[in-house]
Design a protein around this motif. Structure first.
Motif, PDB file in Angstrom:
ATOM      1  N   GLU A 106      15.188  11.360   6.345  1.00 56.97           N
ATOM      2  CA  GLU A 106      14.418  10.892   7.490  1.00 56.97           C
ATOM      3  C   GLU A 106      13.145  10.202   7.021  1.00 56.97           C
ATOM      4  O   GLU A 106      12.437  10.709   6.158  1.00 56.97           O
ATOM      5  N   CYS A 107      12.878   9.045   7.613  1.00 53.93           N
ATOM      6  CA  CYS A 107      11.623   8.343   7.361  1.00 53.93           C
ATOM      7  C   CYS A 107      10.767   8.524   8.616  1.00 53.93           C
ATOM      8  O   CYS A 107      11.037   7.926   9.660  1.00 53.93           O
ATOM      9  N   GLN A 108       9.767   9.364   8.507  1.00 50.95           N
ATOM     10  CA  GLN A 108       8.915   9.682   9.654  1.00 50.95           C
ATOM     11  C   GLN A 108       7.694   8.771   9.659  1.00 50.95           C
ATOM     12  O   GLN A 108       7.008   8.653   8.649  1.00 50.95           O
ATOM     13  N   THR A 109       7.446   8.114  10.785  1.00 53.13           N
ATOM     14  CA  THR A 109       6.331   7.179  10.891  1.00 53.13           C
ATOM     15  C   THR A 109       5.599   7.395  12.208  1.00 53.13           C
ATOM     16  O   THR A 109       6.045   8.153  13.064  1.00 53.13           O
ATOM     17  N   ASP A 110       4.487   6.714  12.345  1.00 57.87           N
ATOM     18  CA  ASP A 110       3.796   6.714  13.635  1.00 57.87           C
ATOM     19  C   ASP A 110       3.837   5.315  14.247  1.00 57.87           C
ATOM     20  O   ASP A 110       3.062   4.983  15.118  1.00 57.87           O
ATOM     21  N   ARG A 111       4.767   4.493  13.759  1.00 58.59           N
ATOM     22  CA  ARG A 111       4.910   3.118  14.241  1.00 58.59           C
ATOM     23  C   ARG A 111       6.322   2.893  14.753  1.00 58.59           C
ATOM     24  O   ARG A 111       7.244   3.623  14.420  1.00 58.59           O
ATOM     25  N   ASN A 112       6.488   1.841  15.509  1.00 58.89           N
ATOM     26  CA  ASN A 112       7.789   1.501  16.076  1.00 58.89           C
ATOM     27  C   ASN A 112       8.086   0.036  15.795  1.00 58.89           C
ATOM     28  O   ASN A 112       8.234  -0.763  16.704  1.00 58.89           O
ATOM     29  N   SER A 113       8.148  -0.306  14.513  1.00 60.47           N
ATOM     30  CA  SER A 113       8.314  -1.723  14.173  1.00 60.47           C
ATOM     31  C   SER A 113       9.479  -1.972  13.225  1.00 60.47           C
ATOM     32  O   SER A 113       9.530  -3.010  12.586  1.00 60.47           O
ATOM     33  N   GLY A 114      10.409  -1.049  13.131  1.00 64.36           N
ATOM     34  CA  GLY A 114      11.556  -1.236  12.253  1.00 64.36           C
ATOM     35  C   GLY A 114      11.263  -0.770  10.847  1.00 64.36           C
ATOM     36  O   GLY A 114      10.110  -0.711  10.417  1.00 64.36           O
ATOM     37  N   ALA A 115      12.324  -0.430  10.099  1.00 63.03           N
ATOM     38  CA  ALA A 115      12.146   0.078   8.738  1.00 63.03           C
ATOM     39  C   ALA A 115      13.334  -0.314   7.869  1.00 63.03           C
ATOM     40  O   ALA A 115      14.457  -0.457   8.355  1.00 63.03           O
ATOM     41  N   PHE A 116      13.058  -0.492   6.579  1.00 63.94           N
ATOM     42  CA  PHE A 116      14.071  -0.776   5.577  1.00 63.94           C
ATOM     43  C   PHE A 116      14.339   0.492   4.766  1.00 63.94           C
ATOM     44  O   PHE A 116      13.416   1.263   4.491  1.00 63.94           O
ATOM     45  N   TRP A 117      15.582   0.674   4.329  1.00 65.10           N
ATOM     46  CA  TRP A 117      15.923   1.713   3.344  1.00 65.10           C
ATOM     47  C   TRP A 117      16.412   1.020   2.080  1.00 65.10           C
ATOM     48  O   TRP A 117      17.239   0.109   2.144  1.00 65.10           O
ATOM     49  N   ILE A 118      15.872   1.454   0.928  1.00 61.61           N
ATOM     50  CA  ILE A 118      16.200   0.865  -0.365  1.00 61.61           C
ATOM     51  C   ILE A 118      16.536   1.985  -1.338  1.00 61.61           C
ATOM     52  O   ILE A 118      15.901   3.049  -1.327  1.00 61.61           O
ATOM     53  N   HIS A 119      17.537   1.754  -2.192  1.00 64.02           N
ATOM     54  CA  HIS A 119      17.979   2.734  -3.185  1.00 64.02           C
ATOM     55  C   HIS A 119      17.706   2.182  -4.581  1.00 64.02           C
ATOM     56  O   HIS A 119      18.067   1.045  -4.888  1.00 64.02           O
ATOM     57  N   GLN A 120      17.066   2.989  -5.415  1.00 63.20           N
ATOM     58  CA  GLN A 120      16.879   2.651  -6.824  1.00 63.20           C
ATOM     59  C   GLN A 120      17.793   3.562  -7.628  1.00 63.20           C
ATOM     60  O   GLN A 120      17.608   4.780  -7.640  1.00 63.20           O
ATOM     61  N   ASP A 121      18.805   2.989  -8.292  1.00 63.14           N
ATOM     62  CA  ASP A 121      19.763   3.828  -9.005  1.00 63.14           C
ATOM     63  C   ASP A 121      19.187   4.326 -10.324  1.00 63.14           C
ATOM     64  O   ASP A 121      18.042   4.033 -10.680  1.00 63.14           O
ATOM     65  N   LYS A 122      20.000   5.097 -11.064  1.00 58.98           N
ATOM     66  CA  LYS A 122      19.498   5.744 -12.283  1.00 58.98           C
ATOM     67  C   LYS A 122      19.115   4.750 -13.366  1.00 58.98           C
ATOM     68  O   LYS A 122      18.296   5.055 -14.223  1.00 58.98           O
ATOM     69  N   GLN A 181       0.847  -1.188   0.000  1.00 58.62           N
ATOM     70  CA  GLN A 181       0.000   0.000   0.000  1.00 58.62           C
ATOM     71  C   GLN A 181       0.877   1.230   0.000  1.00 58.62           C
ATOM     72  O   GLN A 181       2.026   1.171   0.359  1.00 58.62           O
ATOM     73  N   SER A 182       0.304   2.368  -0.418  1.00 60.89           N
ATOM     74  CA  SER A 182       1.060   3.570  -0.202  1.00 60.89           C
ATOM     75  C   SER A 182       0.882   3.942   1.240  1.00 60.89           C
ATOM     76  O   SER A 182      -0.165   3.778   1.801  1.00 60.89           O
ATOM     77  N   LEU A 183       1.982   4.333   1.861  1.00 65.13           N
ATOM     78  CA  LEU A 183       1.974   4.337   3.301  1.00 65.13           C
ATOM     79  C   LEU A 183       1.675   5.658   3.944  1.00 65.13           C
ATOM     80  O   LEU A 183       1.549   6.662   3.307  1.00 65.13           O
ATOM     81  N   GLU A 184       1.568   5.555   5.233  1.00 63.77           N
ATOM     82  CA  GLU A 184       1.365   6.732   6.049  1.00 63.77           C
ATOM     83  C   GLU A 184       2.694   7.220   6.591  1.00 63.77           C
ATOM     84  O   GLU A 184       2.742   7.946   7.557  1.00 63.77           O
ATOM     85  N   MET A 185       3.772   6.768   5.986  1.00 57.19           N
ATOM     86  CA  MET A 185       5.104   7.242   6.328  1.00 57.19           C
ATOM     87  C   MET A 185       5.482   8.296   5.290  1.00 57.19           C
ATOM     88  O   MET A 185       4.962   8.306   4.191  1.00 57.19           O
ATOM     89  N   LYS A 186       6.404   9.152   5.655  1.00 58.26           N
ATOM     90  CA  LYS A 186       6.901  10.120   4.680  1.00 58.26           C
ATOM     91  C   LYS A 186       8.400  10.279   4.846  1.00 58.26           C
ATOM     92  O   LYS A 186       8.931  10.169   5.952  1.00 58.26           O
ATOM     93  N   VAL A 187       9.074  10.491   3.724  1.00 59.21           N
ATOM     94  CA  VAL A 187      10.509  10.692   3.736  1.00 59.21           C
ATOM     95  C   VAL A 187      10.775  12.183   3.652  1.00 59.21           C
ATOM     96  O   VAL A 187      10.241  12.872   2.788  1.00 59.21           O
ATOM     97  N   ARG A 188      11.575  12.672   4.587  1.00 65.79           N
ATOM     98  CA  ARG A 188      11.908  14.093   4.608  1.00 65.79           C
ATOM     99  C   ARG A 188      13.375  14.254   4.234  1.00 65.79           C
ATOM    100  O   ARG A 188      14.232  13.510   4.705  1.00 65.79           O
ATOM    101  N   SER A 189      13.649  15.232   3.392  1.00 68.32           N
ATOM    102  CA  SER A 189      15.011  15.490   2.936  1.00 68.32           C
ATOM    103  C   SER A 189      15.375  16.944   3.230  1.00 68.32           C
ATOM    104  O   SER A 189      14.497  17.773   3.480  1.00 68.32           O
TER     105      SER A 189
END
Length: 198
Positions: A47-63, A23-31
């Motif tokens: 920053e990945c801002q959330t209202d949950r405390n369950s861990g998060a992944f960071w993923i990079h999609q290159d050019k 789903q599209s989430l209720e988290m937002k990435v701030r730069s």
């Protein structure tokens, strides 16, 4: 009977953790505000801002559209970088309450692309919108010459002219991202089932 790998992955995921949905989430990435003025060697914090405390992944999609798992930050601030490393020469990560921070220590052209944050909560996958991070495009003004035949404008990485938008084309990388994240979820579910047998 042979089945497509994507179908087998989805079937395995359904058996392992029923109820997972993208789903599209209720988290937002701030730069930072100056992300449009990135420079080589600059420190970039996302920053990945959330209202949950369950861990998060960071993923990079290159050019080129290739996806790279960077780090998993657990709910107790434990870090797992790609290849099961605790530290990374290129990235830093941390957690402050429900904010998951990713730092690119020294930005280089290979760090250009889109950055995503993903969270698994209540057997559901939540994805942030991609945060683009690119170095400014440098343009040179050609010397005055005799007008010649008209040629197409310079092409971008999408293979279309700069007058067009890359966003008009579909992005197969997003499908690959989903499949990779589903695979990660299977591993996490198996680990959880191993530690918590019925």
């Amino acid at each position: 009977m042979d089945r497509p790998p994507a179908l087998l992955l989805l079937l395995a995921l359904g058996l392992c953790c029923p109820g997972i949905h993208g789903q599209s989430l209720e988290m937002k990435v701030r730069s930072p505000k100056d992300i449009t003025q990135l420079r080589v060697g600059q420190r970039l914090e996302l920053e990945c801002q959330t209202d949950r405390n369950s861990g998060a992944f960071w993923i990079h999609q290159d050019k080129s559209g290739t996806l790279h798992f960077i780090v998993f930050i657990s709910s107790v601030s434990q870090l797992t970088f790609s290849r099961d490393q605790r530290t990374s020469p290129r990235f830093e990560a941390s957690k402050h309450n429900t904010v998951y921070l990713l730092v690119v220590k020294s930005f280089t052209p290979q760090d250009e692309g889109n950055y995503f944050c993903m969270m698994n909560f209540n057997q559901m996958l939540f994805f942030s919108p991609g945060q683009p991070a690119f170095l400014p495009v440098t343009t040179t003004v050609p010397a005055a010459t005799t007008p010649g035949p008209t040629t197409p404008g310079p092409t971008t990485q999408c293979g279309i002219t700069e007058k067009d938008s890359c966003q008009k084309t579909s992005d197969p990388g997003l499908c690959l991202l989903l499949l990779q994240l589903l695979a990660i979820t299977i591993v996490l579910c198996r680990r959880k089932a191993h530690h918590n047998p019925l």
